[in-house]
Scaffold this active site. Structure first.
Site, PDB file in Angstrom:
ATOM      1  N   ASP A   9      -6.829  47.193  80.086  1.00  0.00           N
ATOM      2  CA  ASP A   9      -8.195  47.732  80.083  1.00  0.00           C
ATOM      3  C   ASP A   9      -8.997  46.866  81.036  1.00  0.00           C
ATOM      4  O   ASP A   9      -9.351  45.728  80.706  1.00  0.00           O
ATOM      5  CB  ASP A   9      -8.778  47.689  78.678  1.00  0.00           C
ATOM      6  CG  ASP A   9     -10.247  48.099  78.627  1.00  0.00           C
ATOM      7  OD1 ASP A   9     -10.794  48.487  79.680  1.00  0.00           O
ATOM      8  OD2 ASP A   9     -10.845  48.012  77.539  1.00  0.00           O
ATOM      9  N   VAL A  10      -9.272  47.376  82.240  1.00  0.00           N
ATOM     10  CA  VAL A  10      -9.911  46.530  83.252  1.00  0.00           C
ATOM     11  C   VAL A  10     -11.340  46.140  82.878  1.00  0.00           C
ATOM     12  O   VAL A  10     -11.907  45.216  83.471  1.00  0.00           O
ATOM     13  CB  VAL A  10      -9.903  47.199  84.647  1.00  0.00           C
ATOM     14  CG1 VAL A  10      -8.477  47.365  85.156  1.00  0.00           C
ATOM     15  CG2 VAL A  10     -10.643  48.528  84.634  1.00  0.00           C
ATOM     16  N   TYR A  17     -20.835  57.770  88.204  1.00  0.00           N
ATOM     17  CA  TYR A  17     -19.807  57.525  89.217  1.00  0.00           C
ATOM     18  C   TYR A  17     -20.441  57.075  90.534  1.00  0.00           C
ATOM     19  O   TYR A  17     -20.012  56.092  91.144  1.00  0.00           O
ATOM     20  CB  TYR A  17     -18.988  58.791  89.430  1.00  0.00           C
ATOM     21  CG  TYR A  17     -17.751  58.593  90.272  1.00  0.00           C
ATOM     22  CD1 TYR A  17     -16.598  58.054  89.718  1.00  0.00           C
ATOM     23  CD2 TYR A  17     -17.723  58.949  91.623  1.00  0.00           C
ATOM     24  CE1 TYR A  17     -15.454  57.865  90.477  1.00  0.00           C
ATOM     25  CE2 TYR A  17     -16.593  58.770  92.390  1.00  0.00           C
ATOM     26  CZ  TYR A  17     -15.456  58.232  91.813  1.00  0.00           C
ATOM     27  OH  TYR A  17     -14.328  58.040  92.578  1.00  0.00           O
TER      28      TYR A  17
END
Length: 253
Positions: A62-63, A158
Site C-alpha cells: 500500500d504505497v 486525479y
C-alpha cells in the site's frame, strides 16, 4: 538472488503501464521488485516474464502507508543485494467521475494517498538508499499523466494529485542533485490498457458530449521507461509526453 546488475522497483506493477514497464525492464536485464496492492496480479505479471522471472519479486504494498513502503524497500534490498538503480513511481488511482461537489472526503483521500503521498513515500525511501550506495546515485521516474497539465471533466482529485506529482518531480530533481539522483516524469495520454478501454466506446468531453478517443500501444510507454532508466546520470529527460497522436489534448480537440 544475485546482487550484481541493475535493480529497479516498479509500483502499480500488476497491470497496465506498470506491468508493461516491468516486463521491459526485466527483458533489459534489470532485477525488479514489483509492488502493488494485490499479490495475485503481481505474480501474474512475473509469470509473463518467462525466463526472466527469476530476477523478479512480488511485494504486496500500500504505497500510501509508510510502514508498507518501508517493507517494500527493505525486501528489495534483501533480495537484490542492497542496491537500487531505478524507481518507477507508477501506482495511482482515480475517483468516480462525478461532480466535484458530490465527491466524498474518503474518495478524495484515497486518490491523494495513492497518487501523491505514495509517490512521496517511495521517493523518500529511494533517496535514502541511493545517497548511501557506492557508486552514489540513481534515477527516479514518476508517472505524471496528461492530467499533470490539463484536466478532464469530473476529475478534480486525479488532476490535483498529478499536478502535485509534477511539483514533486521538480523538487526531487533539485534536491537529488547533491546525491547524483536524477528525476524524470513521463506523461502518458491514452495508452491502451484495461483502464483506458472505455475511451474506445466513448468518454465525456468538456463540451458535454460523449466521443470515442484513440489509444496507442502501451509497449511504446514501456520502451520509453527503459530508455530513460538507461540514460547516464549526468543526462536527464525532465519531462516526456507520450500520447495518442489524435487524442483531444493539443488545442483540446
Amino acid at each position: 538472488m544475485n546482487s550484481l546488475g541493475r535493480v529497479a522497483i516498479v509500483t502499480g506493477a500488476g497491470s497496465g503501464v506498470g506491468r508493461a514497464a516491468t516486463l521491459a525492464l526485466l527483458r533489459d536485464g534489470y532485477s525488479v521488485a514489483l509492488a502493488g496492492r494485490r499479490i495475485e496480479t503481481l505474480e501474474a505479471s512475473i509469470g509473463e516474464a518467462e525466463e526472466h522471472s527469476e530476477r523478479a519479486i512480488a511485494v504486496a504494498t500500500d504505497v500510501g502507508s509508510p510502514e508498507s513502503v518501508g517493507e517494500l524497500f527493505a525486501r528489495t534490498r534483501e533480495a537484490f543485494g542492497g542496491r537500487l538503480d531505478v524507481l518507477f513511481n507508477n501506482a495511482g488511482s482515480g475517483s468516480p467521475p462525478v461532480n466535484m461537489e458530490d465527491l466524498t472526503f474518503e474518495q478524495w483521500m484515497s486518490v491523494v494517498n495513492a497518487n501523491l503521498t505514495g509517490t512521496f513515500l517511495c521517493t523518500q525511501e529511494a533517496i535514502r538508499i541511493m545517497k548511501d550506495q557506492d557508486p552514489m546515485g540513481g534515477r527516479i521516474i514518476n508517472n505524471g499523466s496528461i492530467s499533470a497539465y490539463v484536466p478532464r471533466p469530473n476529475s478534480a482529485p486525479y488532476t490535483a494529485t498529478k499536478h502535485g506529482v509534477m511539483g514533486l518531480t521538480k523538487a526531487t530533481s533539485l534536491d537529488g542533485r547533491k546525491y547524483n539522483i536524477a528525476c524524470s516524469q513521463i506523461d502518458i495520454g491514452n495508452a491502451a490498457t484495461d483502464m483506458s478501454a472505455p475511451m474506445e466506446r466513448g468518454i465525456l468531453q468538456p463540451t458535454g458530449d460523449i466521443r470515442p478517443e484513440p489509444r496507442f500501444d502501451v509497449e511504446h510507454v514501456a520502451e520509453q521507461v527503459v530508455y530513460i532508466a538507461n540514460l547516464p546520470l549526468d543526462t536527464n529527460i525532465q519531462f516526456m509526453t507520450i500520447m495518442a497522436t489524435k487524442m483531444p489534448y493539443i488545442g483540446r480537440g
